[in-house]
Design an enzyme around this catalytic site. Structure first.
Site, mmCIF file in Angstrom:
data_model
loop_
_atom_site.group_PDB
_atom_site.id
_atom_site.type_symbol
_atom_site.label_atom_id
_atom_site.label_comp_id
_atom_site.label_asym_id
_atom_site.label_seq_id
_atom_site.Cartn_x
_atom_site.Cartn_y
_atom_site.Cartn_z
ATOM 1 N N SER A 71 -89.983 84.054 1.714
ATOM 2 C CA SER A 71 -90.975 83.068 2.167
ATOM 3 C C SER A 71 -92.365 83.656 2.387
ATOM 4 O O SER A 71 -93.348 82.919 2.409
ATOM 5 C CB SER A 71 -90.498 82.356 3.423
ATOM 6 O OG SER A 71 -90.450 83.240 4.524
ATOM 7 N N THR A 103 -83.572 84.197 2.905
ATOM 8 C CA THR A 103 -82.318 84.873 3.245
ATOM 9 C C THR A 103 -81.112 83.968 3.046
ATOM 10 O O THR A 103 -80.033 84.433 2.671
ATOM 11 C CB THR A 103 -82.374 85.341 4.713
ATOM 12 O OG1 THR A 103 -83.464 86.238 4.847
ATOM 13 C CG2 THR A 103 -81.103 86.043 5.129
#
Ligand SMILES: *[C@@H]1O[C@H](CO)[C@@H](O)[C@H](O)[C@H]1NC(C)=O
Ligand SMILES: *[C@@H]1O[C@H](CO)[C@@H](O)[C@H](O)[C@H]1NC(C)=O
Ligand SMILES: *[C@@H]1O[C@H](CO)[C@@H](O)[C@H](O)[C@H]1NC(C)=O
Ligand SMILES: *[C@@H]1O[C@H](CO)[C@@H](O)[C@H](O)[C@H]1NC(C)=O
Ligand SMILES: *[C@@H]1O[C@H](CO)[C@@H](O)[C@H](O)[C@H]1NC(C)=O
Ligand SMILES: *[C@@H]1O[C@H](CO)[C@@H](O)[C@H](O)[C@H]1NC(C)=O
Length: 392
Positions: free
Chosen positions: A113, A66
């Site tokens: 991730s 992010t």
């Protein structure tokens, strides 16, 4: 002023050939220019700041997430695309960094991730070890930018495998770079400042977000959406950031339960699956995992790692086939002590995802199941079986 800063952002994007729709906006006052480096040498460093003497050197390893995410809608903090903004834009957007440290940037990956594979995690550990711990190392610290969803797994893995005490700070953001009140810039500056502060040494790998510092072994994501998500609910934060400067509550110490392993000869991590506990869970999927090639199983059990009566049969079957079964807790907080169910291994204070990483490390190093059990259990057992008569 706005037009000017947008123009600067466009210029930055053009300079670095960005293809993303909404790049991080570099402040108009930013005179930061990064020197583009030849790939293939010097750890594949892609961008460096011009060297300033008397400042430390930090290696920033960007993996995506992010903090490097963007959206066409600047109120969007849920449906944006992670991993679209490059390392150079991350650095250029926070010119204050260059008053704190010389920085070199590596684009290790640029993905969300949840997609970081075991092979990538292992490569990242090797990269950080080579960059920081070799005799010829020129860096004082490393900062890893990472998606928050599995940030604690990478931070734990680095903590458990780093062969020197130089600071490593893992950092992310909960709001993409395009959001109102994006937290990435503050978090990145906080992370670099923490990484190069001498008082950060010998505390283990650190996680820095939202003006707080916590130790990788204990720190975890505790809320799916908000910026105050990284916490170690039992052990607490070890420090805070005031005006982006770290303030520590205690002198340096490592977590009691930390052990470090050398993976320099390891070329892959064995597959380890996690199964979750719930009312009546029979753990039949354990058979599927084992026949599918899992070399170890972690149960994210209910409470302090409890397993149902039918579940115990599947555990016994896996153990008979030589597959170690570690019990952790889906509560994510608190301990799973041994020795309830003698044929399993108790995860102690490690939550399921960290227990999985430790099990992979131990199996990759060729440890026997008895050694695995000892590595997981001896620390907590040491506390629980303390014989006071021997000490007075
Ligand atoms: C870096 O420093 C050199 C020498 O001082 C200078 O010529 C060059 O323009 C600088 N580059 C950037 C990108 O600032
Ligand atoms: C640099 O990148 C190349 C190609 O991506 C890779 O083969 C090499 O191992 C990398 N070197 C380092 C030191 O990471
Ligand atoms: C960096 O430090 C110099 C000198 O102290 C100061 O003039 C400058 O504004 C600082 N830049 C940033 C981006 O903080
Ligand atoms: C890890 O690094 C090795 C050696 O550079 C490379 O061959 C391999 O593809 C990398 N693995 C992943 C998953 O990136
Ligand atoms: C690194 O330095 C240590 C201590 O000076 C020395 O013992 C060791 O052999 C060196 N290692 C390499 C690979 O040069
Ligand atoms: C790695 O392998 C080399 C060569 O066999 C050996 O000398 C070294 O001790 C090993 N290192 C570790 C950490 O196991």
């Amino acid at each position: 002023m706005l037009a000017k800063s947008l123009a600067a952002a466009v210029a930055v994007a053009a300079l670095f050939g960005s293809s993303c729709a909404a790049p991080l906006v570099a402040p108009a006052k930013s005179a930061v220019q990064l020197v583009e480096r030849d790939r293939g040498s010097d750890f594949n460093v892609t961008y460096s700041s011009n060297y300033t003497e008397h400042l430390p050197r930090t290696l920033i390893i960007a993996t995506g997430g992010t903090i490097a995410g963007s959206s066409a809608d600047n109120t969007d903090t849920t449906t944006y695309t992670a991993g679209t903004v490059g390392i150079e834009q991350l650095i250029v957007a926070v010119p204050e960094l260059l008053n704190v440290s010389n920085v070199d940037g590596i684009q290790f990956s640029n993905i969300a991730s949840e997609s970081i594979s075991d092979g990538m995690a292992l490569n990242l550990s090797k990269l950080v070890n080579e960059a920081l711990c070799s005799n010829a190392s020129k860096w004082d610290a490393a900062v890893i930018t990472h998606g928050t969803d599995t940030l604690e797994e990478t931070a734990f893995f680095i903590d458990a495998t780093l062969q020197c005490d130089k600071p490593v700070v893992v950092v992310g953001a909960m709001r993409p770079s395009t959001a109102i009140g994006a937290d990435g810039g503050n978090n990145l500056l906080s992370a670099v400042t923490t990484a190069v502060t001498p008082a950060s040494r010998n505390r283990g790998t650190l996680i820095v977000l939202n003006d707080r510092i916590c130790q990788a072994l204990y720190c975890q994501k505790t809320q799916a959406n908000t910026v105050d998500t990284f916490k170690s609910p039992e052990q607490g934060f070890i420090g805070t950031l005031l005006s982006t400067k770290p303030v520590y509550y205690s002198t340096p110490s490592q977590p009691t339960f930390k052990r470090v392993y050398d993976l320099s000869n390891v070329t892959s991590l064995p597959p380890v699956e996690i199964l979750i506990g719930y009312q009546g869970a029979d753990l039949a999927l354990m058979d599927v995992a084992v026949s599918g090639g899992a070399k170890g199983i972690v149960i994210a059990g209910v409470g302090s790692g409890s397993v149902s009566e039918t579940g115990k049969d599947h555990v016994a079957k896996a153990v008979e086939q030589g597959v170690p079964v570690v019990r952790s807790t889906k509560i994510n907080v608190g301990a799973v002590p041994s020795p309830a169910y003698a044929n399993t291994i108790a995860a102690g204070l490690l939550n399921p995802v960290k227990a999985r990483r430790l099990l992979q490390i131990l199996l990759a190093l060729g440890k026997s199941n008895d050694e695995v059990k000892q590595a997981f259990e001896e620390q907590l057992q040491g506390f629980l079986t303390l014989d006071l008569k021997k000490h007075y």
